[in-house]
Design a protein around this motif. Structure first.
Motif, PDB file in Angstrom:
ATOM      1  N   ALA A  78     -16.795 -10.776   0.983  1.00 15.25           N
ATOM      2  CA  ALA A  78     -16.815 -10.650  -0.473  1.00 15.25           C
ATOM      3  C   ALA A  78     -18.090 -11.259  -1.058  1.00 15.25           C
ATOM      4  CB  ALA A  78     -15.578 -11.310  -1.081  1.00 15.25           C
ATOM      5  N   ALA A  79     -18.504 -12.411  -0.531  1.00 17.31           N
ATOM      6  CA  ALA A  79     -19.732 -13.044  -1.024  1.00 17.31           C
ATOM      7  C   ALA A  79     -20.942 -12.144  -0.782  1.00 17.31           C
ATOM      8  CB  ALA A  79     -19.926 -14.396  -0.353  1.00 17.31           C
ATOM      9  N   PHE A  80     -21.002 -11.557   0.412  1.00 12.71           N
ATOM     10  CA  PHE A  80     -22.105 -10.658   0.756  1.00 12.71           C
ATOM     11  C   PHE A  80     -22.116  -9.427  -0.146  1.00 12.71           C
ATOM     12  CE2 PHE A  80     -22.869  -6.845   3.573  1.00 12.71           C
ATOM     13  CZ  PHE A  80     -24.247  -6.825   3.427  1.00 12.71           C
ATOM     14  N   ASP A  91     -22.941 -10.131  -3.823  1.00 13.49           N
ATOM     15  CA  ASP A  91     -24.373 -10.361  -3.952  1.00 13.49           C
ATOM     16  C   ASP A  91     -25.134  -9.032  -3.870  1.00 13.49           C
ATOM     17  OD1 ASP A  91     -26.912 -11.471  -4.052  1.00 13.49           O
ATOM     18  OD2 ASP A  91     -26.728 -12.616  -2.198  1.00 13.49           O
ATOM     19  N   LEU A  92     -24.731  -8.183  -2.907  1.00 12.58           N
ATOM     20  CA  LEU A  92     -25.430  -6.918  -2.699  1.00 12.58           C
ATOM     21  C   LEU A  92     -25.324  -6.013  -3.926  1.00 12.58           C
ATOM     22  CD1 LEU A  92     -26.909  -5.238  -0.473  1.00 12.58           C
ATOM     23  CD2 LEU A  92     -24.680  -4.205   0.013  1.00 12.58           C
ATOM     24  N   THR A  93     -24.119  -5.795  -4.405  1.00 12.84           N
ATOM     25  CA  THR A  93     -23.949  -4.864  -5.521  1.00 12.84           C
ATOM     26  C   THR A  93     -24.546  -5.422  -6.812  1.00 12.84           C
ATOM     27  OG1 THR A  93     -21.686  -5.725  -5.812  1.00 12.84           O
ATOM     28  CG2 THR A  93     -21.939  -3.698  -4.552  1.00 12.84           C
ATOM     29  N   CYS A  94     -24.424  -6.719  -7.023  1.00 12.23           N
ATOM     30  CA  CYS A  94     -25.036  -7.320  -8.218  1.00 12.23           C
ATOM     31  C   CYS A  94     -26.562  -7.251  -8.142  1.00 12.23           C
ATOM     32  CB  CYS A  94     -24.571  -8.765  -8.387  1.00 12.23           C
ATOM     33  SG  CYS A  94     -22.837  -8.932  -8.858  1.00 12.23           S
ATOM     34  N   ALA A  99     -29.781  -9.484   2.851  1.00 11.55           N
ATOM     35  CA  ALA A  99     -29.450  -9.766   4.249  1.00 11.55           C
ATOM     36  C   ALA A  99     -29.981 -11.121   4.698  1.00 11.55           C
ATOM     37  CB  ALA A  99     -30.001  -8.667   5.152  1.00 11.55           C
ATOM     38  N   VAL A 100     -31.106 -11.543   4.141  1.00 10.08           N
ATOM     39  CA  VAL A 100     -31.630 -12.873   4.464  1.00 10.08           C
ATOM     40  C   VAL A 100     -30.630 -13.946   4.040  1.00 10.08           C
ATOM     41  CG1 VAL A 100     -33.449 -14.549   3.905  1.00 10.08           C
ATOM     42  CG2 VAL A 100     -34.056 -12.174   4.381  1.00 10.08           C
ATOM     43  N   ARG A 101     -29.974 -13.720   2.922  1.00 11.71           N
ATOM     44  CA  ARG A 101     -29.015 -14.714   2.417  1.00 11.71           C
ATOM     45  C   ARG A 101     -27.669 -14.652   3.133  1.00 11.71           C
ATOM     46  NH1 ARG A 101     -31.521 -12.991  -2.622  1.00 11.71           N
ATOM     47  NH2 ARG A 101     -29.764 -11.643  -3.213  1.00 11.71           N
ATOM     48  N   HIS A 102     -27.363 -13.503   3.763  1.00 15.41           N
ATOM     49  CA  HIS A 102     -26.080 -13.318   4.453  1.00 15.41           C
ATOM     50  C   HIS A 102     -26.356 -12.686   5.817  1.00 15.41           C
ATOM     51  CE1 HIS A 102     -24.023 -13.907   0.516  1.00 15.41           C
ATOM     52  NE2 HIS A 102     -25.070 -13.244   0.042  1.00 15.41           N
ATOM     53  N   PRO A 103     -26.980 -13.401   6.740  1.00 14.61           N
ATOM     54  CA  PRO A 103     -27.503 -12.775   7.961  1.00 14.61           C
ATOM     55  C   PRO A 103     -26.449 -12.244   8.930  1.00 14.61           C
ATOM     56  CG  PRO A 103     -27.701 -15.172   8.068  1.00 14.61           C
ATOM     57  CD  PRO A 103     -27.280 -14.845   6.675  1.00 14.61           C
ATOM     58  N   GLY A 111      -7.548  -9.762  -0.194  1.00 17.42           N
ATOM     59  CA  GLY A 111      -8.621  -9.278  -1.055  1.00 17.42           C
ATOM     60  C   GLY A 111      -9.337  -8.047  -0.526  1.00 17.42           C
ATOM     61  N   TYR A 112      -8.698  -7.305   0.387  1.00 18.17           N
ATOM     62  CA  TYR A 112      -9.359  -6.132   0.972  1.00 18.17           C
ATOM     63  C   TYR A 112      -9.725  -5.105  -0.094  1.00 18.17           C
ATOM     64  CZ  TYR A 112     -10.012  -1.696   3.336  1.00 18.17           C
ATOM     65  OH  TYR A 112     -10.522  -0.491   3.732  1.00 18.17           O
ATOM     66  N   GLU A 113      -8.873  -4.948  -1.102  1.00 13.17           N
ATOM     67  CA  GLU A 113      -9.158  -3.947  -2.131  1.00 13.17           C
ATOM     68  C   GLU A 113     -10.493  -4.220  -2.805  1.00 13.17           C
ATOM     69  OE1 GLU A 113      -6.413  -5.697  -1.863  1.00 13.17           O
ATOM     70  OE2 GLU A 113      -4.886  -4.200  -1.298  1.00 13.17           O
ATOM     71  N   HIS A 114     -10.782  -5.488  -3.052  1.00  8.55           N
ATOM     72  CA  HIS A 114     -12.058  -5.852  -3.672  1.00  8.55           C
ATOM     73  C   HIS A 114     -13.214  -5.537  -2.724  1.00  8.55           C
ATOM     74  CE1 HIS A 114     -14.966  -8.115  -6.058  1.00  8.55           C
ATOM     75  NE2 HIS A 114     -15.362  -8.703  -4.940  1.00  8.55           N
ATOM     76  N   ILE A 115     -13.057  -5.864  -1.442  1.00  7.21           N
ATOM     77  CA  ILE A 115     -14.095  -5.588  -0.446  1.00  7.21           C
ATOM     78  C   ILE A 115     -14.357  -4.087  -0.358  1.00  7.21           C
ATOM     79  CG2 ILE A 115     -14.599  -5.638   2.031  1.00  7.21           C
ATOM     80  CD1 ILE A 115     -13.069  -8.339   2.111  1.00  7.21           C
ATOM     81  N   ALA A 116     -13.283  -3.299  -0.263  1.00  9.83           N
ATOM     82  CA  ALA A 116     -13.437  -1.849  -0.153  1.00  9.83           C
ATOM     83  C   ALA A 116     -14.104  -1.265  -1.392  1.00  9.83           C
ATOM     84  CB  ALA A 116     -12.068  -1.202   0.071  1.00  9.83           C
ATOM     85  N   ALA A 117     -13.761  -1.778  -2.567  1.00  8.22           N
ATOM     86  CA  ALA A 117     -14.366  -1.276  -3.801  1.00  8.22           C
ATOM     87  C   ALA A 117     -15.858  -1.583  -3.841  1.00  8.22           C
ATOM     88  CB  ALA A 117     -13.665  -1.894  -5.016  1.00  8.22           C
ATOM     89  N   ARG A 118     -16.237  -2.772  -3.384  1.00 10.87           N
ATOM     90  CA  ARG A 118     -17.653  -3.141  -3.353  1.00 10.87           C
ATOM     91  C   ARG A 118     -18.427  -2.287  -2.349  1.00 10.87           C
ATOM     92  NH1 ARG A 118     -19.400  -5.487  -7.941  1.00 10.87           N
ATOM     93  NH2 ARG A 118     -19.036  -7.732  -8.045  1.00 10.87           N
TER      94      ARG A 118
END
Length: 243
Positions: A61-63, A66-69, A96-100, A118-125
């Motif tokens: 979720a953190a990755f 960060d990616l989508t934002c 990717a540098v921040r989340h290697p 929280g899979y729904e949030h991960i899948a949506a992202r």
């Protein structure tokens, strides 16, 4: 336990778990393994996370947040599709540098992800990030800025996979290599699919935006050249399949 101290310990646990999950897999990594790495008793780890699945969800979720934002904030809206695709590659590698370890964990654990909290949030992202790739490529084809002889669905999947695979090839040195890697991928793919008239010269290499620039002197390019050669073969294969 104070808030900042607890927050710092939580971040340490997440970073350690990400490293272990990517190298061993979630199933082969025990709570004791993670606790030992960060200097905690196994039982103490449960004060921070209720399970390994919760740790997986936190990492991904953190990755993906960060990616989508970062896509939304850093990809220029009112430029041509080739420029947007350059931004997309540069931003992806910067995240990717921040989340290697995150993209590797996602690939390895894909089948079991529906069970994590929280899979729904991960899948949506994930869908949101994929839509950015698809939208930029479709824009380029519609505006005749990208070559029409590539199937856009296949192409966006290929480009995404190669960008994230390349980050794993360079995982241990990504902090130093991402400028070189980003520039090479842009030159290979963005310039390679950009439409231009017969006989016209290839566009000049465009450096990443200023926040991405780092000193690149003295790095060994032999491995990257070999990888680029392999990627060219993949592109040729896609071109033949789309003919």
């Amino acid at each position: 336990m104070s808030g900042p101290r607890r927050s710092g310990r939580r971040e340490e646990i997440v970073a350690c778990a990400a490293r272990l999950f990517s190298s061993r897999g979630v199933g082969a990594t025990t709570v004791r393994d993670i606790a030992d790495e960060v200097g905690l008793h196994s039982g103490s780890l449960y004060h921070y996370f209720s399970s390994k699945d919760e740790l997986v969800a936190e990492i991904l979720a953190a990755f993906l947040d960060d990616l989508t934002c970062s896509y939304a904030a850093e990809i220029r809206r009112f430029v041509a599709a080739p420029e947007q695709l350059r931004d997309l590659i540069h931003v992806s590698l910067r995240v990717a540098v921040r989340h290697p370890h995150a993209s590797e964990i996602y690939d390895k654990e894909f089948a079991s992800l529906p069970s994590v909290p929280g899979y729904e949030h991960i899948a949506a992202r994930v869908r949101e990030a994929q839509d950015v790739w698809a939208r930029i490529l479709a824009k380029g084809v519609a505006e005749r800025q990208f070559r029409p002889d590539f199937a856009s669905v296949q192409l966006q999947r290929l480009l995404r996979e190669i960008v994230w695979t390349a980050t794993r090839w360079h995982r241990d040195s990504l902090d130093d290599d991402y400028l070189m890697l980003s520039t090479t991928l842009v030159g290979l793919f963005v310039d390679g699919i950009t439409a231009r008239s017969a006989g016209s010269p290839a566009p000049p290499v465009v450096a990443p935006p200023a926040p991405l620039r780092r000193e690149a002197a003295g790095r060994d390019l032999a491995q990257l050249r070999s990888e680029v050669h392999a990627l060219r073969g993949v592109v040729d294969e896609l071109r033949r399949a789309s003919a």
